[in-house]
Design a protein around this motif. Structure first.
Motif, PDB file in Angstrom:
ATOM      1  N   ILE A   1       0.876  -1.167   0.000  1.00 61.14           N
ATOM      2  CA  ILE A   1       0.000   0.000   0.000  1.00 61.14           C
ATOM      3  C   ILE A   1       0.915   1.218   0.000  1.00 61.14           C
ATOM      4  O   ILE A   1       1.792   1.348   0.862  1.00 61.14           O
ATOM      5  CB  ILE A   1      -0.921   0.038   1.223  1.00 61.14           C
ATOM      6  CG1 ILE A   1      -1.699  -1.272   1.339  1.00 61.14           C
ATOM      7  CG2 ILE A   1      -1.892   1.211   1.134  1.00 61.14           C
ATOM      8  CD1 ILE A   1      -2.389  -1.442   2.665  1.00 61.14           C
ATOM      9  N   ALA A   2       0.727   2.098  -0.965  1.00 61.01           N
ATOM     10  CA  ALA A   2       1.598   3.262  -1.118  1.00 61.01           C
ATOM     11  C   ALA A   2       0.754   4.523  -1.245  1.00 61.01           C
ATOM     12  O   ALA A   2      -0.243   4.543  -1.973  1.00 61.01           O
ATOM     13  CB  ALA A   2       2.499   3.106  -2.346  1.00 61.01           C
ATOM     14  N   THR A   3       1.146   5.559  -0.531  1.00 61.49           N
ATOM     15  CA  THR A   3       0.435   6.830  -0.584  1.00 61.49           C
ATOM     16  C   THR A   3       1.435   7.973  -0.697  1.00 61.49           C
ATOM     17  O   THR A   3       2.574   7.865  -0.231  1.00 61.49           O
ATOM     18  CB  THR A   3      -0.420   7.053   0.674  1.00 61.49           C
ATOM     19  OG1 THR A   3       0.430   7.014   1.834  1.00 61.49           O
ATOM     20  CG2 THR A   3      -1.493   5.986   0.814  1.00 61.49           C
ATOM     21  N   ASP A   4       0.998   9.065  -1.298  1.00 57.31           N
ATOM     22  CA  ASP A   4       1.820  10.274  -1.421  1.00 57.31           C
ATOM     23  C   ASP A   4       1.010  11.489  -1.010  1.00 57.31           C
ATOM     24  O   ASP A   4      -0.183  11.592  -1.328  1.00 57.31           O
ATOM     25  CB  ASP A   4       2.282  10.490  -2.874  1.00 57.31           C
ATOM     26  CG  ASP A   4       3.333   9.503  -3.321  1.00 57.31           C
ATOM     27  OD1 ASP A   4       3.995   8.908  -2.453  1.00 57.31           O
ATOM     28  OD2 ASP A   4       3.487   9.326  -4.548  1.00 57.31           O
ATOM     29  N   TRP A   5       1.676  12.408  -0.311  1.00 62.88           N
ATOM     30  CA  TRP A   5       1.118  13.735  -0.030  1.00 62.88           C
ATOM     31  C   TRP A   5       2.086  14.751  -0.610  1.00 62.88           C
ATOM     32  O   TRP A   5       3.248  14.822  -0.197  1.00 62.88           O
ATOM     33  CB  TRP A   5       0.957  13.952   1.478  1.00 62.88           C
ATOM     34  CG  TRP A   5       0.602  15.360   1.860  1.00 62.88           C
ATOM     35  CD1 TRP A   5       1.448  16.399   2.076  1.00 62.88           C
ATOM     36  CD2 TRP A   5      -0.730  15.885   2.079  1.00 62.88           C
ATOM     37  NE1 TRP A   5       0.755  17.529   2.422  1.00 62.88           N
ATOM     38  CE2 TRP A   5      -0.578  17.245   2.432  1.00 62.88           C
ATOM     39  CE3 TRP A   5      -2.002  15.341   2.023  1.00 62.88           C
ATOM     40  CZ2 TRP A   5      -1.670  18.074   2.725  1.00 62.88           C
ATOM     41  CZ3 TRP A   5      -3.099  16.154   2.311  1.00 62.88           C
ATOM     42  CH2 TRP A   5      -2.922  17.495   2.650  1.00 62.88           C
ATOM     43  N   HIS A   6       1.635  15.523  -1.592  1.00 63.08           N
ATOM     44  CA  HIS A   6       2.447  16.571  -2.203  1.00 63.08           C
ATOM     45  C   HIS A   6       2.066  17.896  -1.563  1.00 63.08           C
ATOM     46  O   HIS A   6       0.965  18.421  -1.792  1.00 63.08           O
ATOM     47  CB  HIS A   6       2.216  16.619  -3.713  1.00 63.08           C
ATOM     48  CG  HIS A   6       2.694  15.406  -4.432  1.00 63.08           C
ATOM     49  ND1 HIS A   6       3.908  15.334  -5.073  1.00 63.08           N
ATOM     50  CD2 HIS A   6       2.120  14.190  -4.604  1.00 63.08           C
ATOM     51  CE1 HIS A   6       4.057  14.134  -5.614  1.00 63.08           C
ATOM     52  NE2 HIS A   6       2.995  13.432  -5.338  1.00 63.08           N
ATOM     53  N   ALA A   7       2.954  18.437  -0.737  1.00 60.74           N
ATOM     54  CA  ALA A   7       2.681  19.710  -0.078  1.00 60.74           C
ATOM     55  C   ALA A   7       2.716  20.834  -1.114  1.00 60.74           C
ATOM     56  O   ALA A   7       3.573  20.837  -2.008  1.00 60.74           O
ATOM     57  CB  ALA A   7       3.711  19.969   1.015  1.00 60.74           C
ATOM     58  N   PRO A   8       1.802  21.795  -1.021  1.00 61.37           N
ATOM     59  CA  PRO A   8       1.773  22.872  -2.013  1.00 61.37           C
ATOM     60  C   PRO A   8       2.990  23.782  -1.884  1.00 61.37           C
ATOM     61  O   PRO A   8       3.573  23.927  -0.802  1.00 61.37           O
ATOM     62  CB  PRO A   8       0.483  23.623  -1.674  1.00 61.37           C
ATOM     63  CG  PRO A   8       0.265  23.361  -0.213  1.00 61.37           C
ATOM     64  CD  PRO A   8       0.773  21.960   0.024  1.00 61.37           C
TER      65      PRO A   8
END
Length: 327
Positions: A84-91
């Protein structure tokens, strides 16, 4: 819930601090964002729930990373839920939405849809990766799969790798709107003791060799931490998910005696930065011979984004460091 509160609080992460306890935290509400993340794939129910929980954890943790950075969470195991892989791209600009995406790899033949979703992971590891951008080396921290949930894995990670006592309370579920349309909603609270780790923490050894909050905090800090956790234990699933209770109201209900102080909320949205140019860049390290091995019988090189399902096709002559034609 009226439309105003929905616009104000859905798909947001609200940072706060408990001044009386020296504890910081965040409250997340994911509505359309979580639904968009999961609608990119047709997962079986156990995998869908694991991805939903991981996405919620990622939003709670990711809100604190610096502008322009990318936070990734990964769980790898030897069970049917392999990855399970997730990404959060901060603005880059404060106030803009953080972009969230997620995907999973699983063995459908081994998956037991009636069993506990977390048990489908098996033995493996939980990892957090932070990419600070071009010209930097990504940070990576890894801990073994532990406890009986993804939240327990994340809590162990922060105690072991960051020496920060951390607690999560999550709830995810399917909401049935008037007319019968189903959509995912999720909500969660994250508590974290301010970084004043005990000087003995590096020498402490917790159960199974993994540190826990009690191995890190002093007596007074430990009492504050236990009190905040006892208050969080009273939260109900519907209060976490909403929509009848706004995050600020939930914060007051749980921690009014701890001096809660809120900061600007962070909006969240589904977003995948994949593009044809990014695929070309990733293939630029390959020779013409390597590109030839990737070429299909139709004379094309294809690539699919695992997060959003986007499909790309290229002329092999335009790829690699030995490309003979311009894109």
């Amino acid at each position: 819930m009226n439309d105003i509160s929905k616009i104000a609080w859905d798909d947001t992460v609200l940072p706060f601090q408990l001044d009386a306890s020296d504890i910081r935290g965040r409250i997340a509400r994911l509505d359309g964002t979580l639904d968009a993340v999961l609608s990119q794939h047709d997962y079986p129910a156990p995998i869908e729930r694991l991805v939903a929980e991981m996405a919620l954890l990622t939003a709670l943790i990711g809100q604190n990373v610096n502008p322009g950075w990318k936070l990734s969470l990964q769980v790898r195991g030897d069970g049917p839920a392999r990855l399970i892989a997730t990404d959060w791209h901060a603005p880059d600009t404060p106030g803009e939405p953080g972009r969230l995406r997620a995907w999973a790899s699983f063995d459908a033949e081994r998956l037991d849809e009636r069993a506990d979703p977390f048990g489908q992971i098996g033995r493996g590891y939980f990892a957090i990766l932070i990419d600070q951008g071009q010209g930097t080396h990504p940070y990576q921290g890894i801990t073994p799969i532990s406890g009986g949930s993804l939240t327990a894995c994340a809590e162990t990670y922060f105690a072991q790798s960051e020496q920060l006592p951390t607690r999560f309370a999550l709830s995810v579920g399917v909401d049935i709107a008037p007319g019968g349309r189903e959509s995912w909603r999720g909500g969660g609270v994250m508590l974290q003791h301010m970084p004043k780790a005990s000087p003995f923490a590096r020498e402490a050894t917790g159960e199974g060799g993994l540190l826990q909050a009690g191995d890190i905090l002093s007596a007074e800090e430990g009492e504050n931490w236990r009190r905040a956790n006892m208050l969080l234990d009273t939260v109900e699933d519907l209060e976490l998910i909403g929509p009848s209770l706004q995050p600020t109201e939930l914060l007051v209900r749980l921690f009014h005696e701890e001096g809660p102080r809120v900061f600007d909320p962070q909006p969240a949205e589904f977003g995948c930065p994949c593009s044809a140019e990014r695929v070309r860049q990733s293939l630029s390290i390959y020779s013409a011979r390597d590109i030839g091995h990737m070429t299909t019988e139709d004379g094309r090189v294809t690539a699919d984004c695992q997060f959003c399902g986007a499909h790309y096709e290229f002329d092999p002559a335009t790829l690699g460091f030995e490309a003979t034609e311009a894109p």
